[in-house]
Design a protein around this motif. Structure first.
Motif, PDB file in Angstrom:
ATOM      1  N   VAL A 173      14.666  -5.053  -6.806  1.00  0.00           N
ATOM      2  CA  VAL A 173      13.767  -3.904  -6.666  1.00  0.00           C
ATOM      3  C   VAL A 173      14.459  -2.572  -6.928  1.00  0.00           C
ATOM      4  N   GLY A 174      15.602  -2.609  -7.588  1.00  0.00           N
ATOM      5  CA  GLY A 174      16.266  -1.369  -7.955  1.00  0.00           C
ATOM      6  C   GLY A 174      15.628  -0.725  -9.171  1.00  0.00           C
ATOM      7  N   ARG A 181      11.397  -3.690 -15.134  1.00  0.00           N
ATOM      8  CA  ARG A 181      10.685  -2.795 -14.220  1.00  0.00           C
ATOM      9  C   ARG A 181       9.228  -3.256 -14.065  1.00  0.00           C
ATOM     10  N   PHE A 182       9.009  -4.168 -13.132  1.00  0.00           N
ATOM     11  CA  PHE A 182       7.709  -4.816 -12.972  1.00  0.00           C
ATOM     12  C   PHE A 182       6.593  -3.845 -12.605  1.00  0.00           C
ATOM     13  N   TRP A 183       6.908  -2.713 -12.028  1.00  0.00           N
ATOM     14  CA  TRP A 183       5.909  -1.740 -11.609  1.00  0.00           C
ATOM     15  C   TRP A 183       5.540  -0.769 -12.742  1.00  0.00           C
ATOM     16  N   ASP A 184       6.179  -0.925 -13.869  1.00  0.00           N
ATOM     17  CA  ASP A 184       6.016   0.046 -14.953  1.00  0.00           C
ATOM     18  C   ASP A 184       5.802  -0.667 -16.279  1.00  0.00           C
ATOM     19  N   CYS A 185       4.923  -1.679 -16.285  1.00  0.00           N
ATOM     20  CA  CYS A 185       4.742  -2.517 -17.459  1.00  0.00           C
ATOM     21  C   CYS A 185       3.450  -2.184 -18.205  1.00  0.00           C
ATOM     22  N   LYS A 186       3.556  -2.197 -19.502  1.00  0.00           N
ATOM     23  CA  LYS A 186       2.364  -2.091 -20.328  1.00  0.00           C
ATOM     24  C   LYS A 186       1.483  -3.306 -20.072  1.00  0.00           C
ATOM     25  N   GLY A 187       0.192  -3.086 -19.919  1.00  0.00           N
ATOM     26  CA  GLY A 187      -0.731  -4.184 -19.656  1.00  0.00           C
ATOM     27  C   GLY A 187      -1.249  -4.191 -18.227  1.00  0.00           C
ATOM     28  N   LEU A 196       2.149  -1.499  -7.009  1.00  0.00           N
ATOM     29  CA  LEU A 196       3.426  -2.196  -7.155  1.00  0.00           C
ATOM     30  C   LEU A 196       4.605  -1.267  -6.894  1.00  0.00           C
ATOM     31  N   ASP A 197       4.480  -0.025  -7.290  1.00  0.00           N
ATOM     32  CA  ASP A 197       5.544   0.942  -7.034  1.00  0.00           C
ATOM     33  C   ASP A 197       5.697   1.172  -5.531  1.00  0.00           C
ATOM     34  N   ILE A 198       4.566   1.284  -4.840  1.00  0.00           N
ATOM     35  CA  ILE A 198       4.606   1.432  -3.378  1.00  0.00           C
ATOM     36  C   ILE A 198       5.231   0.190  -2.747  1.00  0.00           C
ATOM     37  N   LEU A 199       4.843  -0.984  -3.233  1.00  0.00           N
ATOM     38  CA  LEU A 199       5.371  -2.238  -2.695  1.00  0.00           C
ATOM     39  C   LEU A 199       6.868  -2.342  -2.942  1.00  0.00           C
ATOM     40  N   ARG A 200       7.323  -1.877  -4.087  1.00  0.00           N
ATOM     41  CA  ARG A 200       8.751  -1.936  -4.399  1.00  0.00           C
ATOM     42  C   ARG A 200       9.570  -1.179  -3.360  1.00  0.00           C
ATOM     43  N   ASN A 324      -1.551  -9.268  -9.138  1.00  0.00           N
ATOM     44  CA  ASN A 324      -2.528  -9.480  -8.068  1.00  0.00           C
ATOM     45  C   ASN A 324      -1.998 -10.454  -7.024  1.00  0.00           C
ATOM     46  N   GLU A 325      -1.297 -11.495  -7.472  1.00  0.00           N
ATOM     47  CA  GLU A 325      -0.761 -12.477  -6.531  1.00  0.00           C
ATOM     48  C   GLU A 325       0.331 -11.859  -5.662  1.00  0.00           C
ATOM     49  N   ALA A 326       1.171 -11.017  -6.270  1.00  0.00           N
ATOM     50  CA  ALA A 326       2.228 -10.362  -5.496  1.00  0.00           C
ATOM     51  C   ALA A 326       1.629  -9.444  -4.432  1.00  0.00           C
ATOM     52  N   LEU A 327       0.605  -8.711  -4.805  1.00  0.00           N
ATOM     53  CA  LEU A 327      -0.038  -7.814  -3.842  1.00  0.00           C
ATOM     54  C   LEU A 327      -0.734  -8.602  -2.745  1.00  0.00           C
ATOM     55  N   LEU A 328      -1.240  -9.778  -3.088  1.00  0.00           N
ATOM     56  CA  LEU A 328      -1.847 -10.640  -2.076  1.00  0.00           C
ATOM     57  C   LEU A 328      -0.785 -11.185  -1.125  1.00  0.00           C
ATOM     58  N   LEU A 329       0.334 -11.643  -1.677  1.00  0.00           N
ATOM     59  CA  LEU A 329       1.425 -12.130  -0.845  1.00  0.00           C
ATOM     60  C   LEU A 329       1.938 -11.030   0.086  1.00  0.00           C
ATOM     61  N   ALA A 330       1.927  -9.806  -0.409  1.00  0.00           N
ATOM     62  CA  ALA A 330       2.438  -8.683   0.394  1.00  0.00           C
ATOM     63  C   ALA A 330       1.607  -8.447   1.646  1.00  0.00           C
ATOM     64  N   GLN A 331       0.383  -8.930   1.647  1.00  0.00           N
ATOM     65  CA  GLN A 331      -0.466  -8.762   2.825  1.00  0.00           C
ATOM     66  C   GLN A 331       0.074  -9.542   4.022  1.00  0.00           C
ATOM     67  N   ALA A 332       0.903 -10.563   3.753  1.00  0.00           N
ATOM     68  CA  ALA A 332       1.486 -11.352   4.842  1.00  0.00           C
ATOM     69  C   ALA A 332       2.817 -10.777   5.333  1.00  0.00           C
ATOM     70  N   LEU A 333       3.276  -9.698   4.722  1.00  0.00           N
ATOM     71  CA  LEU A 333       4.544  -9.110   5.144  1.00  0.00           C
ATOM     72  C   LEU A 333       4.391  -8.393   6.482  1.00  0.00           C
ATOM     73  N   PRO A 334       5.462  -8.311   7.240  1.00  0.00           N
ATOM     74  CA  PRO A 334       5.396  -7.600   8.529  1.00  0.00           C
ATOM     75  C   PRO A 334       4.995  -6.148   8.323  1.00  0.00           C
ATOM     76  N   VAL A 335       4.225  -5.641   9.240  1.00  0.00           N
ATOM     77  CA  VAL A 335       3.805  -4.239   9.192  1.00  0.00           C
ATOM     78  C   VAL A 335       4.940  -3.377   9.745  1.00  0.00           C
ATOM     79  N   PRO A 336       5.343  -2.317   9.009  1.00  0.00           N
ATOM     80  CA  PRO A 336       6.439  -1.472   9.493  1.00  0.00           C
ATOM     81  C   PRO A 336       6.130  -0.890  10.875  1.00  0.00           C
ATOM     82  N   ALA A 337       7.150  -0.826  11.692  1.00  0.00           N
ATOM     83  CA  ALA A 337       6.972  -0.271  13.058  1.00  0.00           C
ATOM     84  C   ALA A 337       6.727   1.214  12.987  1.00  0.00           C
TER      85      ALA A 337
END
Length: 337
Positions: A173-174, A181-187, A196-200, A324-337
């Motif tokens: 994620v650097g 750069r997965f957050w900055d792809c054409k398409g 995706l940038d926020i998720l990164r 879309n799948e990555a953003l869906l998976l991110a829904q299961a991540l811990p919520v920041p304190a």
């Protein structure tokens, strides 16, 4: 794997393979194209009648030091008793042969590795053909062999010039991830890019916040998808170490699980793989709690991979699907304190 290639390019590719195998004294052999993905892979028959795999490496993907290091690690694993390919030397003793540029190809390297008998565990996009009881056995074996691989890697005296990519926080994620750069792809849609940038940044904070003592880091395969696990009478074998490098061991586990998560018996698969791993190597519950992070990270890597390969059929559809799948998976991540 090669149905999208033109007849002209296929003919040029076969001629390139013929050029390569002449270095192994196989000028009269007929290479059979198996796949054209990261490398062009061919099945060839050696002088003793045994099959082997010729690889024409993708120009610019890995330099000669990294390619040589891949072969060194595979050899170390094979010497340690694991079912993985081993390098076969050319007539002059080299394990890697350089092929000069032509009108169709840039300069590239070729090697030949031993053929691994077996049937792929599965195929991307298709349901597993094995029943639930067989899945228990197979994924336990995958987990156990993965742990054996990590154990051997930790005991191995690495050559001083060993060079492989790093699937660490920067590599995932650097600013310049290993696969782009997965957050900055054409398409991608504007909304996907933003999310995706926020998720990164969120994932980077989560990685940096994980207890260092809980994360196991070292050499990993990095691509233990179904196609790279072969089912054999005596267990399983691992192939295709093209993306092997340094990384979190949970990344290997996440890779082996990711494309199985929609299987009806996914929980069985997950439990079996983890049980197999734990039968050979420690894996604490605290470390395992970070698995959702690495599942999400693994999904993100495919976006950059496809974006860098516009020649792949349906690439834009796949880009958006993985986003879309990555953003869906991110829904299961811990919520920041």
């Amino acid at each position: 794997m090669a149905g999208h290639l033109s007849r002209h390019f296929l003919e040029a590719l076969e001629a390139r393979a013929q050029e390569a195998i002449a270095h192994w004294g196989l000028a009269d052999a007929r290479p059979e194209l198996l796949k054209y993905r990261e490398n062009a892979a061919f099945r060839v028959t050696l002088a003793d009648g045994e099959p082997a795999a010729l690889r024409l490496h993708r120009p610019g993907y890995h330099d000669v030091s990294a390619l040589r290091s891949e072969l060194q690690w595979m050899t170390a694993l094979r010497d340690g008793g694991l079912a993985v390919p081993s390098a076969i030397a050319a007539l002059d003793g080299r394990l890697l042969v350089h092929l000069d540029p032509t009108d169709e190809f840039a300069g590239q390297h070729a090697d030949i590795v031993s053929w691994m008998q077996g049937t792929p565990l599965g195929e991307s996009g298709a349901s597993l053909v094995h029943g639930s009881e067989r899945q228990v056995v197979l994924f336990h074996a995958v987990g156990a062999m993965m742990a054996d691989m990590h154990n051997l890697a930790d005991r191995w005296s690495m050559p001083s010039d060993f060079k492989r990519p790093a699937w660490d926080a920067e590599g995932l994620v650097g600013e310049r991830p290993v696969w782009g750069r997965f957050w900055d792809c054409k398409g991608l849609s504007d909304e996907q890019r933003r999310d995706l940038d926020i998720l990164r940044y969120r994932l980077r904070r989560m990685l940096d916040g994980l207890p260092r003592g809980e994360l196991d880091y070292g050499l990993i395969h990095a691509d233990l998808v179904r196609e790279n696990v072969l089912v054999r009478d005596d267990g399983v074998a691992f192939i295709d170490f093209d993306d092997a490098g340094f990384g979190f061991r949970l990344f290997d586990i996440a890779t082996a699980l990711l494309k199985n998560r929609n299987e009806p018996h996914y929980e069985v698969i997950k439990r079996s793989l983890i049980a197999g791993y734990r039968s050979k190597r420690p894996l604490s519950d605290a470390a395992l709690s970070a698995l959702p992070i690495f599942m999400t990270l693994r999904c993100l890597t495919y976006i950059g991979w496809f974006a860098a390969r516009p020649e792949v059929p349906g690439v834009e559809t796949r880009l958006r699907r993985y986003a879309n799948e990555a953003l869906l998976l991110a829904q299961a991540l811990p919520v920041p304190a």
